[in-house]
Design a protein around this motif. Sequence first.
Motif, mmCIF file in Angstrom:
data_model
loop_
_atom_site.group_PDB
_atom_site.id
_atom_site.type_symbol
_atom_site.label_atom_id
_atom_site.label_comp_id
_atom_site.label_asym_id
_atom_site.label_seq_id
_atom_site.Cartn_x
_atom_site.Cartn_y
_atom_site.Cartn_z
ATOM 1 N N TRP A 349 -9.196 -63.910 -11.182
ATOM 2 C CA TRP A 349 -10.254 -63.583 -12.139
ATOM 3 C C TRP A 349 -10.571 -64.823 -12.969
ATOM 4 O O TRP A 349 -9.667 -65.557 -13.379
ATOM 5 N N TYR A 350 -11.855 -65.055 -13.182
ATOM 6 C CA TYR A 350 -12.293 -66.122 -14.065
ATOM 7 C C TYR A 350 -12.843 -65.501 -15.349
ATOM 8 O O TYR A 350 -13.665 -64.579 -15.300
ATOM 9 N N GLY A 351 -12.372 -65.999 -16.484
ATOM 10 C CA GLY A 351 -12.831 -65.489 -17.764
ATOM 11 C C GLY A 351 -13.331 -66.617 -18.656
ATOM 12 O O GLY A 351 -12.777 -67.715 -18.655
ATOM 13 N N VAL A 352 -14.401 -66.339 -19.392
ATOM 14 C CA VAL A 352 -14.927 -67.292 -20.366
ATOM 15 C C VAL A 352 -15.098 -66.566 -21.691
ATOM 16 O O VAL A 352 -15.482 -65.394 -21.727
ATOM 17 N N ASN A 353 -14.798 -67.264 -22.782
ATOM 18 C CA ASN A 353 -14.935 -66.721 -24.127
ATOM 19 C C ASN A 353 -15.910 -67.589 -24.906
ATOM 20 O O ASN A 353 -15.766 -68.822 -24.934
ATOM 21 N N PHE A 354 -16.889 -66.943 -25.540
ATOM 22 C CA PHE A 354 -17.851 -67.643 -26.387
ATOM 23 C C PHE A 354 -17.624 -67.214 -27.833
ATOM 24 O O PHE A 354 -17.604 -66.011 -28.132
ATOM 25 N N ASP A 355 -17.451 -68.181 -28.696
ATOM 26 C CA ASP A 355 -17.289 -67.896 -30.120
ATOM 27 C C ASP A 355 -18.666 -67.603 -30.703
ATOM 28 O O ASP A 355 -19.502 -68.497 -30.851
#
Length: 616
Positions: A349-355
């Motif tokens: 799984w690839y995850g990205v977090n945006f503040d």
Amino acid sequence: MELTSSHQRRVVAAAIGAASVLLAWFAHEPSVLLVAVTAVCICVGWKAGLAAVAAASLLSAFILWSPAYAAENSPVKLAAFVAGALGLWLVVKIFRTISFYDRLYQGAGPSITDIPGLGWSAYPDGRLRFLNSAALQYVGVTTEEMREITDADDFSWWRRFVHPDDVETSMVQLRHSLETGEPMIAERRLRRFDGTYRWFRDMGVAVRDERGRIVGWYGHTEDIDDRRKAEAALRQSERELRLLVDTVPTMIWLMTPAGLPYYFNKRFVDWAGIDSAREEPRGTRQFASHVELFHPDDRTAVKAVFQKSFARGESLQHKGRLCRKDGEYRWIDSRFEPLRDEDGTILRWYGVNFDIDDEVRARESLRLTDERLARALRLASLSELSVSIAHELNQPLQAVVANAGAFQRWLNADPPNFNHAIRVAQKIIRNADAAAQVISRIRALFSKTEGESRAIDLNAVIHEVCDLLGDRLASSSVKLDLHLDPSLPATAADHVQMEQVVLNLMRNGIEAMQDVSINVRCLRIVSRHQNDGTVEVEVRDHGRGLRNPERIFEAFYTTKPDGMGMGLAICRSIIEAHSGRLWAENLDTGGAAITFSLPIRAAAQTSTHTTGTVSA
């Protein structure tokens, strides 16, 4: 008898040599000693054979000077014997040397010269014995030069073939293998005949006799230059990719197919304060330890949503508050995508977090500002609506006064007419209720409380606003044209906010026709039920149209000298808060139309949190 080992051959040679010595002694015939010399030269070695020649010559001298021989013949016979022994030793030496090179470089079998790649052999002490044809061709050495290299007692030839930067390391590895007998495995650069260097993987093993003694080394050298270059290019690509992943202004993390985090990029590590040096091995970090980074109020929902997405293999987008390394919780927009193989099996799984915390706070601040501005705009519109409000209240209040006088007259009659008085009292109550409803509606319009969604009839809302703006329509000489769908279904919305929207659209339409002829001033209001499950309300004027239909919904954009430019902007926010849509367009027949649509739904399906405005 077949001699299958060198040990057996040496034993037989020793026995034959001993027998020939005894025979020569007892028979007094020194020529028999040549058999012993031959056996030693062939089976033991031509160097040992030279010692055998000296020993046999000494023994023959004793035999020739014995009484059985005449003294005058002894010197001649001894010289002939020594000459014969030396000749025999020389023949064996030449035979062994020539046959060795013939076997290696001219008539060798596939086990030596046909070895794929570069093949080599060395003596037990590490001195190079031979190179196969491919190796000779690569380094540009002939067979004769090879023989000279073989006769060298040092490793000077090593510097001739090996790259200067690899010589010392290679020598250390070679000496270690020679001392321990361990296989030689090394990667080094070798010089080609044209002076260029290529990487090779050199593997050599020791060959031992039946006693375990090393009798030689055999090796194979494989060209790995292309592989090394490919590996270097791959490492460079990996470094660039890691640099890209660590530099991109996004927090990236990877998870196993089961959803267990095992990699965080540098941006994530620096943001969350994760100690990568103390992280658990790949894929063993528990998901619960990552959930703990979320706000306590969000953890249960986050865990449920994530586990559901991982179980179904579906993409996920989630917003929640994540703890930064300084202890502050900030809003994060998380998105997850699975990587699948050809069979559809999830590999990772690839995850990205945006503040998005600043954006969320700015949006919340804007919402609060809109609410305050909406209340201010309501209050600013109070003076303009005062005439309509007075007219709205005047009718029920005048009716109360008139009916109160009639009530008094019926009571003062002689005799009092109680039946008429009761009927008049009921009218007074109805008129008072009507006035109270007007006051309640006006109070709600200008109150600070948020609206409440309930099932409303938009046609009734339109009629109420038209009554409220009756005097304004009359003073502006605007004709009202209503085309309302009698079967228009009710929808869940805030009654006061819908009044604000319709009121604002009607007032804008009235003001848009101030500069046109009185004969064409007509405000048309249409309500209709669409097949897509929505209801629409259209307010159409016959003014000069809109210069920019889209910009009129921007905050602080206005075409009125005394306008604030917030009315239509907040109208759109009200409609969008109800999951609807508001738009404007110019008409081919002249004028403009502003339309809003709302989805048809029950009151329990929605909850409105947006306050409205009335003024543009």
